[in-house]
Design an enzyme around this catalytic site. Sequence first.
Site, mmCIF file in Angstrom:
data_model
loop_
_atom_site.group_PDB
_atom_site.id
_atom_site.type_symbol
_atom_site.label_atom_id
_atom_site.label_comp_id
_atom_site.label_asym_id
_atom_site.label_seq_id
_atom_site.Cartn_x
_atom_site.Cartn_y
_atom_site.Cartn_z
ATOM 1 N N LYS A 30 42.629 37.876 31.474
ATOM 2 C CA LYS A 30 43.933 38.411 31.045
ATOM 3 C C LYS A 30 45.040 37.374 31.150
ATOM 4 O O LYS A 30 45.799 37.163 30.185
ATOM 5 C CB LYS A 30 44.261 39.664 31.851
ATOM 6 N N THR A 59 44.685 34.147 31.432
ATOM 7 C CA THR A 59 44.316 33.057 30.530
ATOM 8 C C THR A 59 44.760 33.376 29.110
ATOM 9 O O THR A 59 45.312 32.516 28.399
ATOM 10 C CB THR A 59 42.800 32.816 30.578
ATOM 11 N N ARG A 90 53.542 36.972 36.946
ATOM 12 C CA ARG A 90 53.715 37.234 38.372
ATOM 13 C C ARG A 90 53.310 36.004 39.176
ATOM 14 O O ARG A 90 52.537 35.172 38.718
ATOM 15 C CB ARG A 90 52.834 38.410 38.818
ATOM 16 N N LYS A 111 39.025 36.776 44.608
ATOM 17 C CA LYS A 111 39.463 36.866 43.216
ATOM 18 C C LYS A 111 39.883 35.526 42.649
ATOM 19 O O LYS A 111 39.675 35.211 41.483
ATOM 20 C CB LYS A 111 40.617 37.872 43.095
ATOM 21 N N ALA A 167 48.618 45.473 41.175
ATOM 22 C CA ALA A 167 48.655 46.703 40.377
ATOM 23 C C ALA A 167 47.743 47.779 40.923
ATOM 24 O O ALA A 167 47.897 48.945 40.578
ATOM 25 C CB ALA A 167 48.279 46.406 38.928
ATOM 26 N N PHE A 192 45.543 43.893 36.605
ATOM 27 C CA PHE A 192 44.266 44.600 36.478
ATOM 28 C C PHE A 192 44.153 45.299 35.125
ATOM 29 O O PHE A 192 44.692 44.829 34.127
ATOM 30 C CB PHE A 192 44.062 45.552 37.646
ATOM 31 N N PHE A 219 32.765 33.929 24.319
ATOM 32 C CA PHE A 219 31.840 33.078 25.069
ATOM 33 C C PHE A 219 30.775 32.553 24.105
ATOM 34 O O PHE A 219 30.456 33.202 23.097
ATOM 35 C CB PHE A 219 31.174 33.867 26.204
ATOM 36 N N TRP A 241 40.576 29.605 26.489
ATOM 37 C CA TRP A 241 40.030 28.957 27.685
ATOM 38 C C TRP A 241 39.473 27.577 27.328
ATOM 39 O O TRP A 241 39.699 26.602 28.035
ATOM 40 C CB TRP A 241 38.925 29.824 28.302
#
Length: 556
Positions: A71, A73, A94, A105, A273, A301, A381, A409
Amino acid sequence: MKTDIQIAQEAKLQHIKEVAAKLDIKEEDLEYYGKYKAKFSDELWDRIKDNPEGKLVLVTAINPTPAGEGKTTTTVGLGQALGLLKKKAVIALREPSLGPCFGIKGGAAGGGYAQVVPMEDLNLHFTGDFHAITSANNLLAAMLDNHIHHVNALNIDPNQIVWKRCLDMNDRVLRNIVVGLGRKTDGVVREDHFIITVASEIMAIFCLADDLKDLKNRLSRIIVAYTYEGKPVAAGDLNAVGAMAALLKDAIKPNLIQTLENTPAIVHGGPFANIAHGCNSVRATKTALKLADIVVTEAGFGADLGAEKFFDIKCISAGLKPNAVVLVATVRALKYNGGVNKGDLETKNLDALKKGIVNLEKHIENLQKYGIPVIVTLNRFVTDTKDELAFVKEFCEAKGCEFSLSEVWEKGGEGGVDLAGKVLQVLKTKESNFKPLYKRDLSLKEKMEIIAKEIYGAGSVSYDPAADSAIARIEELGYREFPVCMAKNQYSLSDDPAKLGRPSGFNIHIREVYLSAGAGFVVAITGTIMTMPGLPKIPAAEGIDVTSEGRITGMF
């Protein structure tokens, strides 16, 4: 393959004044924290407040999985792509907490070639905002205990203290503690608790306050305890507000950094969140809207948590009107929701994809309830097959959403040009008819049940007796019209993290409810969610080091 930190450390950063100039910010409006970080001066707002507002785009996601969704990224890559298309864009994010950085994480700077930098600074101490929030929180706790120890003129009942200490670290042994042990001069013996800084009401207030005056008003309303007669005691009653505001006076100024492609990024505030309201500061977002034509922001999230709180708490509190929402997913994560083990996600499996796509379906339906145009983007991917990608594209378009593949990415802004084009198309051709999920005049239980049933898909809601009593007390105190901030696990639409896909008809159990009078919402804690996380068996901290030259290694 280079790691995120290797990519970040090879970046060619511009001096922050050059980044600011892209937003027409003058050097006198910057307060430097080295060459690559700065805070905005208080005077900047006075200069830009009459500027027209740009368009606000929210980036959210499906429920997170071990497969990763990307997210942040995507948020960063979209901002970079808009820059490549010569749009005046800014990213509003944030700040990361140290808890997940050293836990499991990871950080919150994005990944690959879509990162904000300097990523080590951002993920560690940054400009000290979280330290200021922690200090303000614990100053209030110290003044509360000091008042009880000396005279207790407010007649505070030590068994009805609701204010908790905080620490920006995952430390499970501090969840439940006893303080005041020792001599009489060491204070009153009582049970106490720690929460992580991102769950502190000070963090929520910090992120929702318009300015220093609003901050002080909100701080004064924080309820810290109740008297023996059951009357609330606020921070203002303890004469703590001035000192708390003094600790926060610099922290409340938004921070400016840049992406790997030198796109401006305003990074400020950081409530989780799953246990808090999950959005960056109102000051950062409003400043960004006055500085740029397009603002790309994110909520924490999955959309069932961050997006719902962004819409029903932040947007309503601040008067914001989002223009579009980008919903992030991956083929891998959807197959995981369809029952595929993590180790088998790279194998083509259309059946599992068709089974797991119901998670994406539910999030699309939820977002459409707010009247905002939705663009679905898949983080691509190399193992994704043409059939899998085509299926997701057709599914999303049948749901009335624009669709885009993202490769930010791997390719940075270039890999997000298609997504940026779809966002620009939506902003130009589709109207946002934003509306909240529920009306404010409903009872607290009615709001909780609307969120549980409409957003999560629950069939019923149950309450612990203590939660029932807390709701009654909060409504008696006159806070019935407050919105609700649901604390729920992030991995499932339900309060059971093992229920993947699109569960329905389940019961949501609310075990604790408390009032955040200064922030302006009521928190409802569901299931087994914890407001002080713990470290995993092998925390990320074990792999982080610094060389003799001062270069940080092992961070993602």
